[in-house]
Design a protein around this motif. Structure first.
Motif, short mmCIF file in Angstrom:
data_model
loop_
_atom_site.label_atom_id
_atom_site.label_comp_id
_atom_site.label_asym_id
_atom_site.label_seq_id
_atom_site.Cartn_x
_atom_site.Cartn_y
_atom_site.Cartn_z
N ILE A 291 0.84 -1.20 0.00
CA ILE A 291 0.00 0.00 0.00
C ILE A 291 0.87 1.25 0.00
CG2 ILE A 291 -0.27 0.39 2.49
CD1 ILE A 291 -3.25 0.81 1.97
N ALA A 292 2.09 1.15 0.53
CA ALA A 292 3.02 2.28 0.46
C ALA A 292 3.44 2.53 -0.98
CB ALA A 292 4.25 2.00 1.33
N THR A 293 3.69 1.45 -1.72
CA THR A 293 4.02 1.59 -3.14
C THR A 293 2.86 2.19 -3.92
OG1 THR A 293 5.51 -0.30 -3.02
CG2 THR A 293 4.75 0.35 -5.20
N MET A 294 1.66 1.72 -3.63
CA MET A 294 0.48 2.24 -4.32
C MET A 294 0.33 3.74 -4.09
SD MET A 294 -3.42 0.79 -4.13
CE MET A 294 -3.86 1.58 -2.59
N GLY A 295 0.63 4.19 -2.87
CA GLY A 295 0.56 5.63 -2.60
C GLY A 295 1.64 6.41 -3.33
N ALA A 296 2.86 5.85 -3.36
CA ALA A 296 3.96 6.55 -4.03
C ALA A 296 3.74 6.63 -5.54
CB ALA A 296 5.28 5.84 -3.73
N GLU A 297 2.98 5.68 -6.08
CA GLU A 297 2.70 5.70 -7.52
C GLU A 297 1.83 6.88 -7.92
OE1 GLU A 297 2.85 0.84 -8.31
OE2 GLU A 297 0.93 1.88 -8.05
N GLN A 298 1.19 7.52 -6.95
CA GLN A 298 0.33 8.67 -7.25
C GLN A 298 1.14 9.95 -7.48
OE1 GLN A 298 -2.83 7.42 -7.45
NE2 GLN A 298 -1.78 5.57 -6.72
N PHE A 299 2.46 9.88 -7.22
CA PHE A 299 3.31 11.06 -7.33
C PHE A 299 4.41 10.81 -8.35
CE2 PHE A 299 1.53 10.89 -3.09
CZ PHE A 299 1.00 12.17 -2.92
N LEU B 282 -10.83 1.23 1.27
CA LEU B 282 -9.89 0.99 0.18
C LEU B 282 -10.62 0.71 -1.13
CD1 LEU B 282 -6.86 0.41 -0.66
CD2 LEU B 282 -7.40 -1.99 -0.23
N VAL B 283 -11.61 -0.17 -1.09
CA VAL B 283 -12.35 -0.54 -2.30
C VAL B 283 -13.13 0.64 -2.84
CG1 VAL B 283 -14.16 -2.02 -3.21
CG2 VAL B 283 -12.47 -2.97 -1.64
N LEU B 284 -13.75 1.43 -1.96
CA LEU B 284 -14.52 2.59 -2.41
C LEU B 284 -13.63 3.64 -3.07
CD1 LEU B 284 -17.02 3.10 0.56
CD2 LEU B 284 -17.48 2.10 -1.69
N GLY B 285 -12.37 3.69 -2.69
CA GLY B 285 -11.47 4.69 -3.26
C GLY B 285 -10.77 4.25 -4.53
N LYS B 286 -11.10 3.07 -5.04
CA LYS B 286 -10.40 2.50 -6.20
C LYS B 286 -10.38 3.45 -7.39
CE LYS B 286 -10.47 -1.40 -9.41
NZ LYS B 286 -11.15 -2.68 -9.79
N ARG B 287 -11.51 4.09 -7.68
CA ARG B 287 -11.61 4.91 -8.90
C ARG B 287 -10.77 6.19 -8.83
NH1 ARG B 287 -15.80 8.93 -8.70
NH2 ARG B 287 -16.76 9.04 -6.62
N PHE B 288 -10.28 6.53 -7.65
CA PHE B 288 -9.50 7.76 -7.53
C PHE B 288 -7.99 7.54 -7.67
CE2 PHE B 288 -13.37 8.47 -4.98
CZ PHE B 288 -13.88 9.58 -5.64
N TYR B 289 -7.57 6.28 -7.76
CA TYR B 289 -6.15 5.99 -7.79
C TYR B 289 -5.61 5.89 -9.20
CZ TYR B 289 -6.79 4.71 -2.89
OH TYR B 289 -7.10 4.72 -1.57
N ARG B 290 -4.35 6.20 -9.34
CA ARG B 290 -3.61 5.89 -10.57
C ARG B 290 -3.16 4.43 -10.47
NH1 ARG B 290 1.98 8.90 -11.30
NH2 ARG B 290 0.66 10.65 -11.90
N HIS B 291 -3.52 3.64 -11.45
CA HIS B 291 -3.19 2.21 -11.44
C HIS B 291 -2.08 1.95 -12.44
CE1 HIS B 291 -6.68 1.16 -8.92
NE2 HIS B 291 -7.33 2.09 -9.62
N VAL B 292 -0.93 1.53 -11.95
CA VAL B 292 0.22 1.23 -12.79
C VAL B 292 0.19 -0.25 -13.15
CG1 VAL B 292 2.74 1.22 -12.93
CG2 VAL B 292 1.55 3.06 -11.68
N LYS B 293 0.12 -0.53 -14.44
CA LYS B 293 0.04 -1.92 -14.88
C LYS B 293 1.40 -2.59 -14.81
CE LYS B 293 -3.89 -1.17 -17.99
NZ LYS B 293 -4.39 -1.31 -19.38
N PRO B 294 1.45 -3.82 -14.31
CA PRO B 294 2.73 -4.56 -14.26
C PRO B 294 3.15 -4.96 -15.67
CG PRO B 294 0.92 -5.98 -13.60
CD PRO B 294 0.33 -4.60 -13.74
N LYS B 295 4.45 -5.11 -15.86
CA LYS B 295 5.00 -5.45 -17.16
C LYS B 295 5.66 -6.82 -17.17
CE LYS B 295 5.88 -0.58 -18.20
NZ LYS B 295 6.91 0.44 -18.57
N GLY B 296 5.14 -7.73 -16.35
CA GLY B 296 5.76 -9.05 -16.28
C GLY B 296 6.82 -9.09 -15.19
N SER B 297 7.29 -10.27 -14.89
CA SER B 297 8.22 -10.44 -13.79
C SER B 297 9.57 -9.80 -14.10
CB SER B 297 8.42 -11.92 -13.49
OG SER B 297 9.40 -12.08 -12.49
N PRO B 298 10.00 -8.82 -13.30
CA PRO B 298 11.32 -8.22 -13.51
C PRO B 298 12.44 -9.17 -13.08
CG PRO B 298 10.31 -7.33 -11.53
CD PRO B 298 9.28 -8.21 -12.17
#
Length: 555
Positions: free
Chosen positions: A150-158, A213-229
């Motif tokens: 969830i920390a990563t998800m928050g940092a992805e917004q910036f 968390l679920v109710l706030g889904k539409r407000f987040y930037r969602h970064v799509k994964p690109k396969g296993s790094p």
């Protein structure tokens, strides 16, 4: 609700999403509620001996700290951050519900210790242990899968490292405030009202955090994964080994940049960096890499320069990361022993209120929260105004190491004082039991010092990792903090067990032991670890952190 707007094709988030703050708070309260008082729960409700309960407590926390790595890999490689956080928040809910049932249904726990002519305690049955371990596993999985992803998800917004660093400070601040609530209100309910109600509150708060968390889904930037790094990392290692006999070519045309040759512009002379140059062979183009149509493609013999550079970033930061393992070890031993100390001391405030032993950890959490707020809002701006330079992440981590050593010293001195009171008490002909006529408020001092150290160390660490790790490993970067804590906690269990078996310092009744010697031993190890950190930091060079010199310790 924060304002959001589209800017240059990207979502710009002006403030931290309030839904995420609510989720972090709810999940933190739930996790802290079952984990904070676990030692006391094991001793009083499952008849587990004190040192054994401390070791089991550290193992549970270690598992909770290792599970985030699995969650981060899933987020980076396959699903993205949000689905992983939501799924593990649900698992956490199941764990807290099961713990509530265990605390409520008598048949799921052993009978209470019989106090009479002889003091006897019934050990838990294999079935009761199995149910307990299942509950703790679910709760640990839920905690591990949410806390750092969830920390990563928050940092992805910036977009900017400075904004991401500020977010991580607020993330830790919210995390610790949630734990403060757990270590006070919920522990009080567990100790004075009932374990079932205490765990039930955790389940309710967990459910609220999941819903928010679920109710706030539409407000987040969602970064799509690109396969296993991790596959690309493995390919670089395999390709460099397979081409170990190939002579190094000079000139950028000999290297493979993939389908986006503009990556070449990111490098100083169009060639891979010279450090760890043996890995550069993985990106060398040879005749054996050419396909039938004359083109080149990524394979287990040929990687892109970007993939090679990503692996180098990991290699550079691993030594710095390893220096933090001991901090997890010292925190694990320190926390467990502090709770045992509190159980033997006078915990009364006035004549009617007694502080629960596990609630003393709240002073550590408060000190951490206050220090994070003070550091970010007063210390760092003041430092920058006076020196015209910002405090680097490594300097912040280093200060945390020093304060951690100081906390161990203070703990050793206070334990020496406590044992002196014990001996004096016995010489006066008093009972040799657990009660010690010394205020447990003495423990506040080392707890506060340790908290200040954490306020320097952990926000600086997670910000450094997030900014220095390859883009494909952002979730993994924040989980690396959890990984070092987990390994440290496992080591704390091993050290405690080894000390218990080889010395007489840790008997079941610590009044008969030498816990002060344990703290002095940890102080010596911490000093050695700090020397190791200085060596690693001196050799480290920042790659992405803004406004820092190349030297890891420089301003």
């Amino acid at each position: 609700m924060e304002m959001q707007q589209v800017h240059e094709g990207k979502l710009s988030v002006e403030t931290t999403p309030r839904e995420e703050e609510g989720s972090v708070m709810g999940l933190s309260i739930a996790a802290g509620g079952w984990a904070a008082n676990l030692i006391v729960f094991l001793i009083t409700e499952f008849n587990v001996k004190s040192i054994a309960a401390t070791k089991l407590y550290n193992v549970v926390l270690a598992c909770s700290s290792l599970f985030p790595v699995a969650g981060a890999i899933m987020a980076d490689s396959f699903f993205g951050s949000f689905p992983v956080v939501a799924t593990f928040a649900f698992v956490s809910l199941l764990g807290t519900i099961m713990l509530t049932l265990t605390a409520t249904i008598n048949s799921l726990r052993p009978a209470r210790c019989a106090i009479g002519g002889s003091y006897t305690c019934e050990a838990p049955s294999n079935l009761q242990y199995a149910i307990l371990y299942m509950n703790l596993t679910l709760a640990s999985l839920g905690l591990g899968g949410t806390r750092f992803t969830i920390a990563t998800m928050g940092a992805e917004q910036f977009d900017k490292p400075k904004e991401q660093g500020a977010f991580f400070s607020w993330y830790y601040f919210t995390l610790y405030i949630g734990n403060v609530i757990s270590f006070t209100a919920i522990i009080y309910v567990q100790d004075n009202v009932g374990w079932g109600l205490g765990f039930g509150i955790c389940a309710i708060v967990n459910a609220v955090g999941l819903v928010v968390l679920v109710l706030g889904k539409r407000f987040y930037r969602h970064v799509k994964p690109k396969g296993s790094p991790f596959i690309s990392i493995a390919r670089v290692m395999v390709a460099s080994i397979r081409k170990r006999k190939v002579s190094r070519a000079s000139g950028s045309l000999d290297y493979y940049f993939g389908a986006t040759p503009e990556n070449m512009l990111k490098l100083e002379d169009g060639s891979p960096t010279k450090s760890f140059s043996f890995l550069n062979r993985a990106a060398l183009k040879t005749e054996g890499d050419r396909q039938i149509d004359g083109s080149y493609a990524i394979s287990w013999r040929l990687c892109t320069v970007e993939e090679v550079e990503d692996l180098k970033k990991l290699v550079r930061i691993i030594p710095i990361w390893s220096t933090g393992i001991y901090l997890g070890t010292s925190i694990g031993i320190f926390t467990g022993l502090t709770i045992l100390q509190a159980l033997t001391m006078d915990r009364h405030l006035g004549s009617h209120f007694e502080i629960p032993a596990s609630s003393f950890i709240v002073f550590n959490l408060l000190a951490t929260s206050i220090s994070i707020f003070t550091i970010d809002n007063f210390l760092l701006p003041t430092w920058q105004n006076l020196t015209r330079r910002s405090l680097t992440p490594l300097q912040r981590i280093g200060i945390g190491h020093v304060i951690n050593i100081l906390a161990m010293v203070v703990s050793a001195l206070i334990e020496t004082r406590r044992l002196h009171v014990v001996r004096t008490h016995r010489l006066m002909g008093q009972s040799g039991g657990l009660a010690v006529p010394m205020s447990a408020l003495w423990l506040v001092l080392p707890l506060a010092v340790m908290g200040i150290g954490e306020g320097f160390h952990f926000p600086g660490t997670v910000a450094l990792y997030y900014q220095e790790f390859p883009k494909s490993l952002k979730s993994t970067s924040t989980a690396m903090v959890s990984l070092l804590i987990g390994i440290g906690l496992y080591l704390s269990t091993a050290i405690t067990d080894l000390t218990d078996k080889t010395t007489g310092w840790l008997p079941n009744n610590i009044n008969n032991g030498r816990v002060d010697n344990v703290f002095w031993m940890m102080t010596v190890i911490a000093a050695i670890n700090f020397g190791y950190f200085l060596c690693c930091a001196k050799m480290f060079k920042y790659q992405h952190v803004e406004d820092h010199d190349d030297n890891g310790l420089a301003n």
